[in-house]
Design a protein around this motif. Sequence first.
Motif, PDB file in Angstrom:
ATOM      1  N   LYS A  32       0.809  -1.219   0.000  1.00  9.14           N
ATOM      2  CA  LYS A  32       0.000   0.000   0.000  1.00  9.14           C
ATOM      3  C   LYS A  32       0.840   1.265   0.000  1.00  9.14           C
ATOM      4  O   LYS A  32       0.422   2.302  -0.499  1.00  9.14           O
ATOM      5  N   ASN A  33       2.033   1.194   0.581  1.00 10.59           N
ATOM      6  CA  ASN A  33       2.833   2.413   0.742  1.00 10.59           C
ATOM      7  C   ASN A  33       3.395   2.954  -0.580  1.00 10.59           C
ATOM      8  O   ASN A  33       3.918   4.041  -0.615  1.00 10.59           O
ATOM      9  N   PHE A  34       3.236   2.187  -1.674  1.00  9.61           N
ATOM     10  CA  PHE A  34       3.915   2.632  -2.921  1.00  9.61           C
ATOM     11  C   PHE A  34       3.352   3.877  -3.617  1.00  9.61           C
ATOM     12  O   PHE A  34       4.168   4.623  -4.187  1.00  9.61           O
ATOM     13  N   PRO A  35       2.146   4.225  -3.799  1.00 10.40           N
ATOM     14  CA  PRO A  35       0.948   3.589  -3.280  1.00 10.40           C
ATOM     15  C   PRO A  35       0.361   2.607  -4.306  1.00 10.40           C
ATOM     16  O   PRO A  35       0.442   2.839  -5.504  1.00 10.40           O
ATOM     17  N   TYR A  40      -3.305   0.617  -4.889  1.00  6.55           N
ATOM     18  CA  TYR A  40      -4.689   0.344  -4.494  1.00  6.55           C
ATOM     19  C   TYR A  40      -5.037  -1.075  -4.923  1.00  6.55           C
ATOM     20  O   TYR A  40      -4.817  -1.443  -6.076  1.00  6.55           O
ATOM     21  N   ASN A  68      -8.021   5.161   1.522  1.00 12.50           N
ATOM     22  CA  ASN A  68      -6.905   6.115   1.419  1.00 12.50           C
ATOM     23  C   ASN A  68      -6.209   6.331   2.760  1.00 12.50           C
ATOM     24  O   ASN A  68      -5.005   6.603   2.786  1.00 12.50           O
ATOM     25  N   GLN A  71      -5.732   3.886   4.874  1.00  9.49           N
ATOM     26  CA  GLN A  71      -4.811   2.737   4.981  1.00  9.49           C
ATOM     27  C   GLN A  71      -3.536   2.987   4.176  1.00  9.49           C
ATOM     28  O   GLN A  71      -2.436   2.654   4.616  1.00  9.49           O
ATOM     29  N   LEU A  72      -3.701   3.581   3.007  1.00  8.02           N
ATOM     30  CA  LEU A  72      -2.524   3.882   2.184  1.00  8.02           C
ATOM     31  C   LEU A  72      -1.628   4.913   2.877  1.00  8.02           C
ATOM     32  O   LEU A  72      -0.399   4.763   2.903  1.00  8.02           O
ATOM     33  N   ALA A  89       0.146   3.273   5.759  1.00  9.04           N
ATOM     34  CA  ALA A  89       1.245   2.406   5.309  1.00  9.04           C
ATOM     35  C   ALA A  89       2.465   3.252   4.921  1.00  9.04           C
ATOM     36  O   ALA A  89       3.603   2.901   5.218  1.00  9.04           O
ATOM     37  N   ARG A  90       2.192   4.387   4.287  1.00  9.44           N
ATOM     38  CA  ARG A  90       3.272   5.269   3.871  1.00  9.44           C
ATOM     39  C   ARG A  90       3.984   5.860   5.091  1.00  9.44           C
ATOM     40  O   ARG A  90       5.199   6.034   5.112  1.00  9.44           O
ATOM     41  N   PRO A 130       7.739   5.654   2.065  1.00  7.47           N
ATOM     42  CA  PRO A 130       7.294   5.456   0.687  1.00  7.47           C
ATOM     43  C   PRO A 130       7.907   4.191   0.106  1.00  7.47           C
ATOM     44  O   PRO A 130       9.005   3.789   0.499  1.00  7.47           O
TER      45      PRO A 130
END
Lengths: 630, 332
Positions: free
Chosen positions: A297-300, A302, B304, B306-307, B310-311, B316
């Motif tokens: 998810k962090n890349f981001p 979806y 969003n 959750q994203l 995570a970031r 990143p």
Amino acid sequence: MAVPPETAQQIAQGSGASGRRKPVETRPQFVIRFAGDSGDGMQLAGMQFTTESALAGNDIATLPDFPAEIRAPAGTLAGVSGFQLNFSSQQVFTPGDEPSVLVAMNPAALKVNLEDLKPNGVLIIDKEGFTDANLKKAGYTSNPLTDHSLDKFQVFEIEVSKLTTSAVRELGLNTRAVNRCRNFFVLGLLSWLFQRPTKSVTDYIESRFKKTPDVMEANLRAFRAGFNYGETTEIFASAYEVKPAEIAPGFYRNITGNTATALGFVAASVKSGRPLFLGSYPITPASDVLHELSGFKNFPIYTFQAEDEIAGVASAIGAAFGGSIGITTTSGPGMNLKAEAIGLAVKVELPLVITDIQRAGPSTGMPTKPEQADLLMAMYGRHGESPIPIIAASTPADCFDCAYEAVRLAIKYMTPVILLTDGHLANGAEPWLVPDADKLPEIKVEFRTDPNGFMPYLRDEETLSRPWAIPGTPGLEHRIGGLSSEHLTGNVSYSPSNNEMMVRLRARKIAGIAREIPPIQVFGDAQGGDLLLVGWGSTYGTLREAVTNLRAKGKSVSHVHLRYLNPLPSDFGDVLRRFKKVMVAEMNMGQLLKMIRADYLIDAVGCNKIQGRPFKVSEVESRIMRALEG
Amino acid sequence: MATALTRKDFVSDQEVRWCPGCGDYAILAQVQKIMPELGVPRENTVFISGIGCSSRFPYYMNTYGFHTIHGRAPAIATGLKLTRPELDVWVVTGDGDGLSIGGNHLIHALRRNIDLKILLFNNRIYGLTKGQYSPTSEVGKVTKSTPAGSVDFPFNPITVALGTHASFVARSVDVEQKHLQDTLKRAHAHRGASFVEILQNCNIFNDGAFNDVSDKAIKADHQLVLEHGKPLVFGKNRDKGIRMNGMRPEVVALGNGVTEKDLVVHDETNLSLAFMLGHFEPPMPTPVGVFYAASRPTYDAAVNAQLAEARKSQGPGELRSLLRRGDTWNVK
């Protein structure tokens, strides 16, 4: 050369094994198959053995073969799960036709797999699995362990349950938990027998069972007990060693096709600087790509688990409309459902990648078994004239490059692209020379921002692709849709001549991709010869090995393996015409064969198999020999 | 800088091609009218539709628009809204598009509570295909495909939406300009999936289907306007109301000892009440207005979040280290 992090000797010494070490016999290669009930953990044991072998520096290829039922009734033929590994000191192309070592945890596993075992092959059997009840479930009328039907093999009967139980007795686990350690006992035994480095296994157990220390300890003890059993008991006279293969230097990773596919998409997202959106509905054997991507998810990235296959692709189209990289993953039945939405993406000319991880059909077919019968669906499975670029991966690691290339083409040509892999690639693994992230090809995304002269269907002169103009851009408000639309403006149009022009423009756009397809590499005689074997997808290794073998026997046989199936490479026709005979090998009834005959008017012949199983090298060789003689 | 937008700024250059007299014209006019008041830049507004007469809608709006395929607009809108949460995404659908071929996508979009404004034009007929019965047509309906009368029990769009636990459920009428504008503005202001059923007259294939609530001469006696916190009163002389008789609602005449205090007071946050009102069919009056509005987390915000989390926790994404995970080794 590979340097194993821990040698078998160190383990044996560390475990306190005493006395003289047994002799070690060096062999160039082994094909080993693990088989048991689907609950016996054979896939896990196989994968761990694969990792050990990769770390030992061997070249490897694997073939998992599992039942569709999550838990078929224990002991039945339907519930047998298998995992085959070819590990070698030479280059490996396939998981191997016939195992030289078979591990059978019960009578059903023996019955299903014995016909493939080479004569004089090593047969390792869990003796305690051969109860009257299990023999009956497998359909044996007499016990093969006592009726001499196994005399042509080297049979090793081992009391796996009893030995595992005694190894973990002090931990006080219940019988069920103890039984679940049996696969690690077997893995330990094989790790000794083939002198594998074992650190990766102990690391795996320690991390996998971190939260349950007694289970961790039990598996570690079972594993060590298996290893020491091989070393200390009289049952095996010697161990085997397979030396490291000559492998190109670099940083390697063991990878399955589905993981490679997922990583290819992530890489494309990073290199293009756009978020990735996966819309998908769970389906075997594609779900692992969804699982894999949901962790990034962090890349981001979806990941949207949609309500159905249609919503999977539709949501990806919506994401692409908004400027993300929209992808969807599925297998054959899901492709059927997505067809209408893919047609929409063709018409509105938005980038999209559809991955079809093919499985044996028709209908539900054999969900866990591979096939290549979706090629013509990828080509033509939509209403109207709706050409789509198609690329097919040939090995598990090649899935990375193909996924990446699919995204690159989709964006450059503003088109949906179909990526074909199959169940064999998806779950099969091989060593992957990890690419340098900085050296991957460029993926350029240029959103239209200038309202001056903006028209939604004003095409790039070279690629014929239309601008990617995303919502949120002031002054570019416009409407797109499935209705036939006017050249340049995109407004709804029923003009007959405009419709034909737009159909032809889109077809030319896709055909133009051939400009950037690299020249065909002929393995063998580039100038031509008696027979050219043509293939695509997961048959690569088998076809290459078959042709290599026949060439060693002096036959004028060559091999071409296609990655780009639509458009076909522009030099393909020339290459085909250099050979007296063309044979197309596919796991279908002859789909690429039909395309070749239609496009080039060449009287090519097929080599086909529709059994949900890859070709064997020997099958392909004999088919080629018949064609050469005929 | 720029002058304030007007209705005209939202009118596209495309000729509107609905049948003369179609209720869709009135709906288009009200949508175009409220747009400047919403304060959303034109470029951040997107209309997405499926297939059917109503689905031509995006072509006439001078915003971003996507005329997609039959029934799939909510799914396409979902992908857009998840990845571009800052956009205002409207879905225009009909009773066939949204409740028949696209029923699955509609219920899941509502269930997830993704922040889409979904306008379902209900004319209880298939217009574009020239007059077959729809999933909202009444039993007994004689159409081209049901010459002996339909035996197909219909959906009620309001109770379907409530059944998904949609967080905003409302109904309005094509010709009720003010009410429709107010309802659309409420729908826009709501965070989450807003579902608005718009009763729309198809004057070619199902003319007068909603006469009882749109004909000025009689509508007051058949239309129950829902207003939060107010008693359920209706009738030309506002002399009728809805009273509970035990567990059952009934129509009562005000007067003779019956006062507004005896009537049910509308509460938009009461899902059970919304269900009860949603089931009102003649001879009960037809409710219009907001049946239900409640705040619950939206799917797009949660995804969003959750994203973002995570970031924040992992940093990143870093491609080089991702590729080098797992069972690895070096060959020298």
